[in-house]
Scaffold this motif. Structure first.
Motif, PDB file in Angstrom:
ATOM      1  N   GLY A   1       0.801  -1.211   0.000  1.00 52.42           N
ATOM      2  CA  GLY A   1       0.000   0.000   0.000  1.00 52.42           C
ATOM      3  C   GLY A   1       0.836   1.264   0.000  1.00 52.42           C
ATOM      4  O   GLY A   1       2.063   1.236   0.143  1.00 52.42           O
ATOM      5  N   TYR A   2       0.135   2.384  -0.159  1.00 53.81           N
ATOM      6  CA  TYR A   2       0.767   3.701  -0.101  1.00 53.81           C
ATOM      7  C   TYR A   2       0.876   4.177   1.339  1.00 53.81           C
ATOM      8  O   TYR A   2      -0.077   4.071   2.119  1.00 53.81           O
ATOM      9  N   ALA A   3       2.015   4.751   1.689  1.00 58.21           N
ATOM     10  CA  ALA A   3       2.170   5.518   2.917  1.00 58.21           C
ATOM     11  C   ALA A   3       2.602   6.925   2.526  1.00 58.21           C
ATOM     12  O   ALA A   3       3.183   7.150   1.455  1.00 58.21           O
ATOM     13  N   VAL A   4       2.310   7.891   3.413  1.00 53.44           N
ATOM     14  CA  VAL A   4       2.669   9.289   3.179  1.00 53.44           C
ATOM     15  C   VAL A   4       3.794   9.652   4.135  1.00 53.44           C
ATOM     16  O   VAL A   4       3.665   9.469   5.352  1.00 53.44           O
ATOM     17  N   SER A   5       4.878  10.181   3.612  1.00 56.85           N
ATOM     18  CA  SER A   5       6.006  10.520   4.475  1.00 56.85           C
ATOM     19  C   SER A   5       5.727  11.820   5.227  1.00 56.85           C
ATOM     20  O   SER A   5       4.918  12.657   4.803  1.00 56.85           O
ATOM     21  N   THR A   6       6.412  12.000   6.340  1.00 59.30           N
ATOM     22  CA  THR A   6       6.291  13.234   7.114  1.00 59.30           C
ATOM     23  C   THR A   6       6.912  14.413   6.383  1.00 59.30           C
ATOM     24  O   THR A   6       6.779  15.553   6.827  1.00 59.30           O
ATOM     25  N   GLN A   7       7.569  14.159   5.275  1.00 61.20           N
ATOM     26  CA  GLN A   7       8.175  15.236   4.486  1.00 61.20           C
ATOM     27  C   GLN A   7       7.260  15.731   3.370  1.00 61.20           C
ATOM     28  O   GLN A   7       7.624  16.644   2.624  1.00 61.20           O
ATOM     29  N   CYS A   8       6.060  15.126   3.253  1.00 61.97           N
ATOM     30  CA  CYS A   8       5.124  15.526   2.208  1.00 61.97           C
ATOM     31  C   CYS A   8       4.556  16.914   2.519  1.00 61.97           C
ATOM     32  O   CYS A   8       4.089  17.171   3.632  1.00 61.97           O
ATOM     33  N   LYS A   9       4.564  17.805   1.539  1.00 64.34           N
ATOM     34  CA  LYS A   9       4.064  19.168   1.717  1.00 64.34           C
ATOM     35  C   LYS A   9       2.591  19.310   1.333  1.00 64.34           C
ATOM     36  O   LYS A   9       1.975  20.332   1.648  1.00 64.34           O
ATOM     37  N   ASN A  10       2.055  18.335   0.638  1.00 68.38           N
ATOM     38  CA  ASN A  10       0.685  18.434   0.126  1.00 68.38           C
ATOM     39  C   ASN A  10      -0.119  17.202   0.532  1.00 68.38           C
ATOM     40  O   ASN A  10      -0.580  16.423  -0.305  1.00 68.38           O
ATOM     41  N   ILE A  11      -0.288  17.038   1.828  1.00 63.84           N
ATOM     42  CA  ILE A  11      -0.905  15.820   2.345  1.00 63.84           C
ATOM     43  C   ILE A  11      -2.360  15.700   1.897  1.00 63.84           C
ATOM     44  O   ILE A  11      -2.801  14.638   1.447  1.00 63.84           O
ATOM     45  N   LYS A  12      -3.114  16.778   2.039  1.00 65.81           N
ATOM     46  CA  LYS A  12      -4.530  16.746   1.656  1.00 65.81           C
ATOM     47  C   LYS A  12      -4.679  16.308   0.209  1.00 65.81           C
ATOM     48  O   LYS A  12      -5.491  15.416  -0.107  1.00 65.81           O
TER      49      LYS A  12
END
Length: 537
Positions: free
Chosen positions: A358-369
């Motif tokens: 699956g996909y995970a979102v890193s804490t470095q992502c600037k466009n989470i929404k």
């Protein structure tokens, strides 16, 4: 080392906050997130385009698409190109090897999105605790109406998506329909059964009699006793025969996790396998046969039965043998009756809808929404069609309300097999979306579907779904269990071929007890109890 990574990740997040990049999203630290309440959340509608200002998200994956010997990245697949047009978001995929993934986590140099098998790299919770990926409960509750709707309507999926801390960290690949989760089993030469006037075996005794007949009655008709009744590719499937006793290495019985290796039936199973081996009913090279040798034995009319995949096994071999022997025929063999008269299958895949892929979102992502909305679209009706079938009017058309592959896929002008032709347009298997039963119905041949219908006709209630473990539990389930299994595999093969006398079986039992098999069982039980409690949430 983990603490150092946490400091580095925390510093990176602080920099993002100071720069004002998506501060409202970044401030939702994983430690502050509460598990989602499916009964109360109402995410906002996910309309396209997601943004009117073009956004690029970076992503890594270990997944590759191979067509005619060439490897493609998701950037080149038409479904992703279409998704960019629909959403206004470009996801730039980089295909990496597992070693590169480990290095990226170690250096805390992470992309926005990571499409990985989180079970294979140690569990998403490990990286969440290191401050490197985000808990997604709040984001799903706000911005992911499609996957939330699916979880609400399919309550068994939610606990499979939830880590040991009660939170969700990935958007997974989901196979909701049972047919999609049943894709391997025992296979047998139906034409040999017919030639020898034998019925499909239903019990262990009947299976033994069939193997004896294959060995002694010359079903390949060459006048030579060269048949190998049962073959295996490096032991693949041998352990599944313990299901004929209704047991497996680990299984659940009325909520209690048990280790089948420590029970009396396991010794019966090993003695039975030794008998088959000594009588020449199991290939003497079962433990070392590779894929090429396996195919040789099947294509040269030597093999009578084996365990394998519906697509990569049964379907592939039927296609391989069609020009060689038009009478060649394989059928799915049922799971054999246990002593209580029931047919059991003890296989996590049968009861696991949400994959660890699956996909995970890193804490470095600037466009989470925006990232969450982009991922969530794959679980909408339109997104499911896009990622399972590709582009309407090119790779599929709608016929009576059903997306139907065109001749570009089914009868490819360049002669590409269907699996490769699909790969240029869509990713119906092994990608975070809902796999479509309509894809399955069109992709599988009638013989494959018939085999799957046979294999799914079994009691799967003892199967343990994919579980999520704490760090301490993971040490037991991974390191300790792997050490035990290495010893187990070696000694059991010695019992089967007669290099170790069965009189030493109690020594085997005491050894795995000393190595900590009960600790592994306790970890499974704790994880299973958490899973069960979430089912009733």
């Amino acid at each position: 080392m983990k603490n150092m990574w946490k400091v580095m990740a925390g510093a990176a997040a602080a920099v993002l906050l100071m720069s004002g990049c998506a501060a409202s999203d970044q401030e939702i630290a994983s430690s502050d997130v509460k598990p989602i309440d499916l009964d109360s959340v109402t995410p906002e509608e996910n309309t396209m385009p997601i943004t009117n200002e073009p956004i690029t998200l970076s992503a890594i994956t270990t997944s590759k698409v191979s067509v005619a010997g060439k490897t493609y990245s998701y950037n080149e697949i038409k479904a992703f190109q279409e998704m960019e047009k629909i959403s206004g978001i470009k996801v730039d995929f980089q295909v990496v090897e597992n070693e590169r993934v480990n290095l990226m986590f170690a250096s805390d140099d992470l992309p926005d999105l990571m499409l990985l098998n989180w079970g294979g790299i140690g569990g998403a919770l490990t990286y969440a605790e290191d401050g490197q990926i985000l808990a997604l409960d709040d984001y799903m509750g706000k911005y992911a109406p499609n996957i939330v709707k699916y979880m609400k309507e399919n309550r068994t999926v939610y606990p499979q998506m939830t880590e040991a801390d009660g939170k969700m960290y990935t958007f997974p690949f989901i196979r909701g329909d049972q047919e999609l989760r049943v894709f391997q089993g025992f296979q047998i030469r139906q034409d040999w059964l017919d030639k020898l006037n034998l019925e499909m075996p239903q019990t262990r005794d009947e299976f033994y009699s069939v193997l004896k007949a294959f060995k002694e009655q010359d079903p390949n008709g060459n006048g030579v006793a060269d048949e190998v009744p049962y073959i295996a590719e490096k032991t693949f499937g041998i352990d599944r025969m313990y299901n004929f006793w209704g047991k497996d290495a680990f299984y659940v019985d009325n909520g209690t996790v048990k280790c089948g290796w420590t029970e009396p039936e396991f010794k019966e199973y090993v003695i039975w396998l030794n008998q088959l081996y000594q009588e020449g009913l199991i290939d003497p090279d079962y433990a070392i046969t590779d894929k090429t040798q396996f195919d040789y034995k099947v294509s040269n009319e030597l093999a009578g039965a084996w365990y394998g995949l519906a697509g990569g096994g049964l379907g592939r071999l039927m296609t391989l043998m069609e020009p060689v022997n038009p009478e060649f025929d394989i059928a799915g063999m049922p799971w054999l009756e246990a002593d209580d008269g029931k047919k059991y299958v003890v296989n996590s895949e049968y009861v696991t809808e949400a994959s660890t892929l699956g996909y995970a979102v890193s804490t470095q992502c600037k466009n989470i929404k925006e990232a969450v909305k982009w991922m969530d679209y794959a679980y909408s009706e339109e997104g499911i069609r896009l990622f399972n079938f590709g582009i309407e009017g090119e790779s599929y058309t709608m016929e009576n309300g059903v997306p139907t592959y065109t001749d570009l896929i089914v009868n490819n002008p360049q002669g590409l097999p269907m699996s490769e032709a699909i790969g240029l347009y869509a990713v119906p298997s092994g990608y975070p979306t809902l796999q479509s039963l309509d894809y399955f119905d069109q992709y599988m041949q009638p013989k494959q579907k018939a085999a799957i219908n046979v294999w799914k006709d079994a009691d799967a209630s003892r199967s343990i779904p994919s579980l999520k473990f704490t760090a301490d539990e993971s040490d037991n389930v991974n390191k300790k269990y792997n050490e035990i299994k290495s010893y187990h595999d070696e000694i059991i093969n010695k019992f089967i071929v007669g290099k170790e006398p069965i009189e030493n079986f109690d020594t085997y039992l005491s050894t795995i007890q000393t190595m900590g098999i009960e600790d592994v069982v306790k970890s499974y039980q704790a994880a299973y109890d958490r899973y069960s409690s979430l089912l009733n949430k």
